[in-house]
Motif scaffolding. Structure first.
Motif, PDB file in Angstrom:
ATOM      1  N   SER A 326      44.591  26.685  43.904  1.00 32.51           N
ATOM      2  CA  SER A 326      44.299  28.108  44.085  1.00 32.51           C
ATOM      3  C   SER A 326      42.879  28.395  43.609  1.00 32.51           C
ATOM      4  CB  SER A 326      45.291  28.959  43.293  1.00 32.51           C
ATOM      5  OG  SER A 326      45.109  28.755  41.896  1.00 32.51           O
ATOM      6  N   LEU A 327      42.387  29.576  43.954  1.00 33.41           N
ATOM      7  CA  LEU A 327      41.049  29.961  43.505  1.00 33.41           C
ATOM      8  C   LEU A 327      41.007  30.047  41.984  1.00 33.41           C
ATOM      9  CD1 LEU A 327      38.176  30.882  44.066  1.00 33.41           C
ATOM     10  CD2 LEU A 327      39.045  33.210  44.363  1.00 33.41           C
ATOM     11  N   ASN A 328      42.042  30.607  41.388  1.00 34.53           N
ATOM     12  CA  ASN A 328      42.089  30.671  39.924  1.00 34.53           C
ATOM     13  C   ASN A 328      42.114  29.277  39.311  1.00 34.53           C
ATOM     14  OD1 ASN A 328      41.970  33.451  39.601  1.00 34.53           O
ATOM     15  ND2 ASN A 328      44.193  33.715  39.708  1.00 34.53           N
ATOM     16  N   GLY A 329      42.818  28.348  39.963  1.00 31.07           N
ATOM     17  CA  GLY A 329      42.847  26.983  39.471  1.00 31.07           C
ATOM     18  C   GLY A 329      41.488  26.322  39.531  1.00 31.07           C
ATOM     19  N   LEU A 330      40.752  26.549  40.620  1.00 29.75           N
ATOM     20  CA  LEU A 330      39.411  25.974  40.746  1.00 29.75           C
ATOM     21  C   LEU A 330      38.455  26.547  39.711  1.00 29.75           C
ATOM     22  CD1 LEU A 330      38.947  25.970  44.628  1.00 29.75           C
ATOM     23  CD2 LEU A 330      39.258  23.970  43.165  1.00 29.75           C
ATOM     24  N   LEU A 331      38.631  27.825  39.395  1.00 29.83           N
ATOM     25  CA  LEU A 331      37.745  28.477  38.434  1.00 29.83           C
ATOM     26  C   LEU A 331      38.170  28.235  36.989  1.00 29.83           C
ATOM     27  CD1 LEU A 331      37.217  31.917  40.249  1.00 29.83           C
ATOM     28  CD2 LEU A 331      35.696  29.934  40.238  1.00 29.83           C
ATOM     29  N   GLY A 332      39.246  27.481  36.799  1.00 33.58           N
ATOM     30  CA  GLY A 332      39.704  27.193  35.444  1.00 33.58           C
ATOM     31  C   GLY A 332      40.437  28.334  34.792  1.00 33.58           C
ATOM     32  N   LYS A 333      40.883  29.290  35.591  1.00 27.73           N
ATOM     33  CA  LYS A 333      41.614  30.430  35.049  1.00 27.73           C
ATOM     34  C   LYS A 333      43.122  30.157  35.063  1.00 27.73           C
ATOM     35  CE  LYS A 333      38.140  33.715  36.760  1.00 27.73           C
ATOM     36  NZ  LYS A 333      37.909  34.906  37.617  1.00 27.73           N
ATOM     37  N   THR A 334      43.839  30.955  34.320  1.00 24.85           N
ATOM     38  CA  THR A 334      45.293  30.821  34.285  1.00 24.85           C
ATOM     39  C   THR A 334      45.870  31.297  35.605  1.00 24.85           C
ATOM     40  OG1 THR A 334      45.328  31.205  31.898  1.00 24.85           O
ATOM     41  CG2 THR A 334      47.406  31.467  33.100  1.00 24.85           C
ATOM     42  N   GLN A 335      46.682  30.453  36.206  1.00 19.77           N
ATOM     43  CA  GLN A 335      47.279  30.782  37.491  1.00 19.77           C
ATOM     44  C   GLN A 335      48.644  31.418  37.285  1.00 19.77           C
ATOM     45  OE1 GLN A 335      47.295  27.537  40.233  1.00 19.77           O
ATOM     46  NE2 GLN A 335      48.697  28.527  41.674  1.00 19.77           N
TER      47      GLN A 335
END
Length: 482
Positions: A326-335
């Motif tokens: 996911s985009l959040n996963g690529l950005l290192g954010k909590t999914q």
């Protein structure tokens, strides 16, 4: 937070830098048909998944030849307005059940899109599957992508004419089989083939088969990826069905940039893992570059993941430079977990409604339906013997495909006598039979000006019967003659 597949500690890069990296690779070009896409075919995990999921379309070709008893198991008989589903016969009165089934699949598509993007497009869509088969035939006859391009550019010769004639002949044959298979769901398959061999098909069937031949040949043979980009409405609306937590094939730009050539075991702190081999572009059936970010042409097939993983193996780097994320996963954010996403719960709620509604409809689908209509003019008639008479019209819908004998009984009041029920009523198959019944009750036994009675119908098939309540109307008890 550090990914095991990443060369860079994402936590040490501020959000502005990450946004800049993805903005830099987020410029993409849309192929509007100015060049023919010759996708490269290579083995891999997602290619194997793609073949297995595509095989469900064998049901489309083989399903009409499955029999249930003495008839086709699944047949949508439009002229007779009857739909046969194995042991069930669904008439137009029960079409709401089919509507529930269609609602289920429509919402299922929305659920899958919200969770994992255009999975249907990449693995199940008829356009994708047929195009894949057409390209496979093209590769068998013309060779690899470069060989196909050279053959297209070469002047016409007997060899080129032979290869092209065989290829287009096979494409037309697949189109013909597609059209015949479609019509076979709406017309008995045996009668369809007999009509084709005798050149006596109904005009509607002939036109439908011709339309499928033309559509399959042109869409899967020539338009290919342009169909997905410009004709398919799903590619247009998918953008509002995904969010930052939707898992899609994605390029890890933080790990991959900057791009550059490198050999196995070679380390260069100034280069990312992407060696700019363009193999992910070469295998893409729509010709997009996944490194340019998520775009309209991506059908979520995962073939670019297979291509990139094979390259990472060769240069000794971890797999997953291109992966489902996911985009959040690529950005290192909590999914967000799927069960914490409101839209998913809304979709599941509608899914549950369609499943329960369809299942209830199928479970309560009877072979006989009874309606009782009370004649209003007059509401009742006083007979010479002092009894009160009501007139009813019974409409009996026989949902089976065989004639039935029906025995009618009326109960519900003391002294009740029914006229018109002494002989069995013959019910036509898959049709409505009307029958009139007169009910008489002595006035002295009426307890009110309206009381409940019941009509019961039993048939020669023990499991097929029906009961319907009705109201018997009479004068007010105070005016009854003792």
């Amino acid at each position: 937070m550090k990914s095991a597949d990443s060369l860079i500690d994402v936590a040490q890069i501020d959000s502005t830098q990450i946004d800049d990296i993805y903005a830099e690779v987020g410029q993409w070009h849309v192929n509007v048909g100015e060049q023919k896409i010759h996708p490269k075919r290579m083995p891999g995990r997602w290619r194997s998944v793609k073949w297995w999921t595509s095989s469900v379309w064998l049901l489309f070709f083989l399903g009409p030849y499955l029999h249930w008893g003495d008839r086709q198991a699944v047949l949508f008989d439009l002229p007779a307005q009857k739909f046969y589903l194995f042991g069930l016969t669904v008439l137009v009165q029960d079409l709401w059940i089919l509507a529930m089934i269609l609602l289920f699949f429509a919402i299922l598509l929305a659920v899958v899109t919200a969770l994992a993007g255009r999975v249907f497009c990449g693995y199940f869509c008829f356009q994708t599957v047929w195009t894949d088969v057409f390209v496979l035939i093209e590769e068998w006859l013309e060779g690899k992508p470069r060989q196909r391009q050279q053959l297209d550019e070469a002047p016409w010769s007997l060899t080129k004419l032979r290869i092209k004639a065989i290829k287009h002949g096979l494409w037309l044959l697949i189109g013909l089989l597609t059209g015949v298979s479609f019509v076979a769901w709406f017309m008995d398959a045996g009668e369809l083939w007999q009509g084709m061999l005798a050149l006596s098909l109904p005009l509607e069937a002939t036109i439908t088969i011709g339309a499928f031949v033309f559509g399959t040949y042109s869409l899967a043979g020539f338009m290919r990826e342009q169909t997905c980009m410009w004709l398919c409405p799903y590619s247009r609306i998918q953008g509002v069905m995904v969010d930052q937590d939707t898992v899609l094939p994605a390029y890890d730009a933080v790990r991959g940039e900057s791009r550059g050539r490198r050999k196995k075991g070679q380390s260069d702190d100034h280069l990312g893992d992407c060696i700019d081999c363009n193999l992910c572009v070469a295998v893409c059936p729509t010709g997009i570059d996944i490194r340019d970010g998520q775009q309209q042409g991506c059908i979520t097939c995962g073939l670019c993941i297979d291509a990139c993983d094979s390259v990472m193996e060769k240069i000794g780097r971890p797999k997953g430079l291109v992966r489902y994320d996911s985009l959040n996963g690529l950005l290192g954010k909590t999914q967000a977990r799927w069960f914490k996403r409101p839209r998913v719960w809304v979709y599941f709620g509608i899914l549950a409604f369609s499943v329960v509604g369809g299942a209830w409809g199928l479970a309560t689908l009877d072979g006989l339906e009874l309606k009782v209509i009370h004649h209003r003019q007059p509401m009742f008639v006083m007979q010479s013997d002092g009894s009160i008479q009501n007139r009813y019209q019974l409409k009996l819908l026989n949902k089976t495909d065989q004639p039935l004998e029906a025995k009618i009984t009326v109960t519900g009041a003391a002294g009740l006598k029914a006229v018109g029920v002494s002989e069995p009523v013959l019910l036509a198959p898959s049709g409505v039979t009307a029958h009139e019944v007169f009910v008489r009750i002595p006035a002295k036994w009426l307890v009110s000006d309206s009381q409940q009675i019941a009509f019961s119908v039993s048939t020669s098939l023990e499991e097929i019967n029906a009961t319907r309540k009705a109201v018997f109307i009479g004068p007010a008890p105070s005016s009854n003659t003792p």
